[in-house]
Write a protein that holds these residues in place. Structure first.
Motif, PDB file in Angstrom:
ATOM      1  N   ALA A 243       0.827  -1.206   0.000  1.00  0.00           N
ATOM      2  CA  ALA A 243       0.000   0.000   0.000  1.00  0.00           C
ATOM      3  C   ALA A 243       0.862   1.257   0.000  1.00  0.00           C
ATOM      4  CB  ALA A 243      -0.937   0.008   1.205  1.00  0.00           C
ATOM      5  N   ASN A 244       1.892   1.274   0.858  1.00  0.00           N
ATOM      6  CA  ASN A 244       2.695   2.487   0.959  1.00  0.00           C
ATOM      7  C   ASN A 244       3.671   2.624  -0.205  1.00  0.00           C
ATOM      8  OD1 ASN A 244       1.857   3.899   3.530  1.00  0.00           O
ATOM      9  ND2 ASN A 244       2.105   1.795   4.218  1.00  0.00           N
ATOM     10  N   GLY A 245       4.069   1.512  -0.799  1.00  0.00           N
ATOM     11  CA  GLY A 245       4.894   1.575  -2.005  1.00  0.00           C
ATOM     12  C   GLY A 245       4.119   2.227  -3.144  1.00  0.00           C
ATOM     13  N   ILE A 246       2.862   1.805  -3.344  1.00  0.00           N
ATOM     14  CA  ILE A 246       2.034   2.376  -4.420  1.00  0.00           C
ATOM     15  C   ILE A 246       1.649   3.825  -4.080  1.00  0.00           C
ATOM     16  CG2 ILE A 246      -0.139   2.148  -5.708  1.00  0.00           C
ATOM     17  CD1 ILE A 246       0.095  -0.938  -5.138  1.00  0.00           C
ATOM     18  N   SER A 247       1.249   4.086  -2.813  1.00  0.00           N
ATOM     19  CA  SER A 247       0.897   5.448  -2.397  1.00  0.00           C
ATOM     20  C   SER A 247       2.079   6.395  -2.613  1.00  0.00           C
ATOM     21  CB  SER A 247       0.512   5.486  -0.915  1.00  0.00           C
ATOM     22  OG  SER A 247      -0.670   4.751  -0.709  1.00  0.00           O
ATOM     23  N   LEU A 248       3.275   5.906  -2.306  1.00  0.00           N
ATOM     24  CA  LEU A 248       4.490   6.702  -2.477  1.00  0.00           C
ATOM     25  C   LEU A 248       4.630   7.141  -3.936  1.00  0.00           C
ATOM     26  CD1 LEU A 248       6.627   7.494  -0.389  1.00  0.00           C
ATOM     27  CD2 LEU A 248       7.994   5.546  -1.132  1.00  0.00           C
ATOM     28  N   SER A 249       4.377   6.214  -4.871  1.00  0.00           N
ATOM     29  CA  SER A 249       4.469   6.555  -6.304  1.00  0.00           C
ATOM     30  C   SER A 249       3.452   7.637  -6.653  1.00  0.00           C
ATOM     31  CB  SER A 249       4.193   5.324  -7.178  1.00  0.00           C
ATOM     32  OG  SER A 249       4.771   4.186  -6.610  1.00  0.00           O
ATOM     33  N   LEU A 250       2.213   7.506  -6.137  1.00  0.00           N
ATOM     34  CA  LEU A 250       1.164   8.484  -6.430  1.00  0.00           C
ATOM     35  C   LEU A 250       1.522   9.861  -5.856  1.00  0.00           C
ATOM     36  CD1 LEU A 250      -2.031   6.293  -5.834  1.00  0.00           C
ATOM     37  CD2 LEU A 250      -1.146   7.110  -8.026  1.00  0.00           C
ATOM     38  N   ILE A 251       2.092   9.875  -4.652  1.00  0.00           N
ATOM     39  CA  ILE A 251       2.465  11.149  -4.021  1.00  0.00           C
ATOM     40  C   ILE A 251       3.626  11.794  -4.782  1.00  0.00           C
ATOM     41  CG2 ILE A 251       3.370  12.202  -1.898  1.00  0.00           C
ATOM     42  CD1 ILE A 251       1.811   9.900  -0.417  1.00  0.00           C
ATOM     43  N   ILE A 252       4.572  10.967  -5.269  1.00  0.00           N
ATOM     44  CA  ILE A 252       5.687  11.510  -6.066  1.00  0.00           C
ATOM     45  C   ILE A 252       5.150  12.105  -7.371  1.00  0.00           C
ATOM     46  CG2 ILE A 252       7.773  10.874  -7.373  1.00  0.00           C
ATOM     47  CD1 ILE A 252       8.416   8.919  -5.020  1.00  0.00           C
ATOM     48  N   ILE A 253       4.148  11.446  -7.987  1.00  0.00           N
ATOM     49  CA  ILE A 253       3.516  11.998  -9.200  1.00  0.00           C
ATOM     50  C   ILE A 253       2.892  13.365  -8.879  1.00  0.00           C
ATOM     51  CG2 ILE A 253       1.590  11.706 -10.853  1.00  0.00           C
ATOM     52  CD1 ILE A 253       2.151   8.669 -10.741  1.00  0.00           C
ATOM     53  N   MET A 254       2.143  13.460  -7.739  1.00  0.00           N
ATOM     54  CA  MET A 254       1.522  14.732  -7.340  1.00  0.00           C
ATOM     55  C   MET A 254       2.587  15.802  -7.121  1.00  0.00           C
ATOM     56  SD  MET A 254      -1.759  14.126  -4.858  1.00  0.00           S
ATOM     57  CE  MET A 254      -1.417  12.666  -3.909  1.00  0.00           C
ATOM     58  N   LEU A 255       3.695  15.405  -6.497  1.00  0.00           N
ATOM     59  CA  LEU A 255       4.782  16.349  -6.213  1.00  0.00           C
ATOM     60  C   LEU A 255       5.391  16.872  -7.510  1.00  0.00           C
ATOM     61  CD1 LEU A 255       6.287  17.468  -3.711  1.00  0.00           C
ATOM     62  CD2 LEU A 255       7.967  15.644  -4.020  1.00  0.00           C
ATOM     63  N   ILE A 256       5.624  15.979  -8.486  1.00  0.00           N
ATOM     64  CA  ILE A 256       6.184  16.383  -9.786  1.00  0.00           C
ATOM     65  C   ILE A 256       5.219  17.339 -10.489  1.00  0.00           C
ATOM     66  CG2 ILE A 256       6.822  15.556 -12.100  1.00  0.00           C
ATOM     67  CD1 ILE A 256       7.848  12.966 -10.704  1.00  0.00           C
ATOM     68  N   LEU A 257       3.899  16.994 -10.470  1.00  0.00           N
ATOM     69  CA  LEU A 257       2.894  17.843 -11.118  1.00  0.00           C
ATOM     70  C   LEU A 257       2.804  19.208 -10.430  1.00  0.00           C
ATOM     71  CD1 LEU A 257       0.107  15.163 -11.707  1.00  0.00           C
ATOM     72  CD2 LEU A 257       1.593  16.183 -13.439  1.00  0.00           C
ATOM     73  N   LYS A 258       2.897  19.197  -9.094  1.00  0.00           N
ATOM     74  CA  LYS A 258       2.856  20.445  -8.317  1.00  0.00           C
ATOM     75  C   LYS A 258       4.014  21.351  -8.731  1.00  0.00           C
ATOM     76  CE  LYS A 258       2.018  23.263  -4.826  1.00  0.00           C
ATOM     77  NZ  LYS A 258       0.836  24.124  -4.861  1.00  0.00           N
ATOM     78  N   LEU A 259       5.212  20.765  -8.834  1.00  0.00           N
ATOM     79  CA  LEU A 259       6.398  21.555  -9.174  1.00  0.00           C
ATOM     80  C   LEU A 259       6.346  22.004 -10.639  1.00  0.00           C
ATOM     81  CD1 LEU A 259       9.062  19.456  -7.240  1.00  0.00           C
ATOM     82  CD2 LEU A 259       8.085  21.663  -6.583  1.00  0.00           C
ATOM     83  N   LYS A 260       5.712  21.170 -11.496  1.00  0.00           N
ATOM     84  CA  LYS A 260       5.655  21.472 -12.925  1.00  0.00           C
ATOM     85  C   LYS A 260       4.608  22.554 -13.241  1.00  0.00           C
ATOM     86  CE  LYS A 260       4.824  19.106 -17.332  1.00  0.00           C
ATOM     87  NZ  LYS A 260       4.191  17.918 -17.913  1.00  0.00           N
ATOM     88  N   PHE A 261       3.413  22.440 -12.598  1.00  0.00           N
ATOM     89  CA  PHE A 261       2.303  23.334 -12.945  1.00  0.00           C
ATOM     90  C   PHE A 261       2.261  24.602 -12.094  1.00  0.00           C
ATOM     91  CE2 PHE A 261       0.030  19.259 -14.379  1.00  0.00           C
ATOM     92  CZ  PHE A 261       0.488  19.421 -15.681  1.00  0.00           C
ATOM     93  N   HIS A 262       3.060  24.638 -11.013  1.00  0.00           N
ATOM     94  CA  HIS A 262       2.947  25.789 -10.111  1.00  0.00           C
ATOM     95  C   HIS A 262       3.545  27.045 -10.753  1.00  0.00           C
ATOM     96  CE1 HIS A 262       1.899  27.494  -6.358  1.00  0.00           C
ATOM     97  NE2 HIS A 262       3.104  27.936  -6.129  1.00  0.00           N
TER      98      HIS A 262
END
Lengths: 84, 84
Positions: free
Chosen positions: A65-84
């Protein structure tokens, strides 16, 4: 499979799935204003430590669960840094 | 206290704290449109099952973190039903 392991896997599936709408929203709207960088960093650190804890106590549900959640959070972080 | 238990407690503290801004936002703005009832129900079920799993494997971090998270999610659910 024992019953408690099964409970853990269902738990992990549900709390991981709970991240999907947020990732989907960011991907479709490209709007990350609703998500703070501090919140993402707290979540990233927390979920990473749950993953380490899962490895430490040999818990398959925690690792998965935390391995997959970690990937999703890293995706959100990349999108946050990209779109901000 | 052993090191891996300590990691688990820090993990639980961080992922529980991650719910606080959402609860605070709902309490101050009384606006729950950003939160879906389906999402709350998935999260509620998931966190409840993590709590049961934690009891099943005698994991103090899982019991504590998911016990507190469960209370925060129930607060969000009550506010959602009240303000909607």
């Amino acid at each position: 499979m024992n019953f408690i392991l099964f409970i853990g896997l269902i738990a992990g599936f549900l709390t991981t799935v709970a991240y999907v709408p947020e990732v989907h929203k960011i991907l479709t709207t490209k709007d990350t204003k609703g998500i703070s960088l501090l919140w993402l960093m707290i979540l990233l650190t927390g979920v990473f430590l749950w993953f380490i804890y899962g490895l430490g106590i040999y818990s398959l549900p925690l690792i998965l669960a935390n391995g997959i959640s970690l990937s999703l959070i890293i995706i959100m972080l990349i999108l946050k840094l990209k779109f901000h």
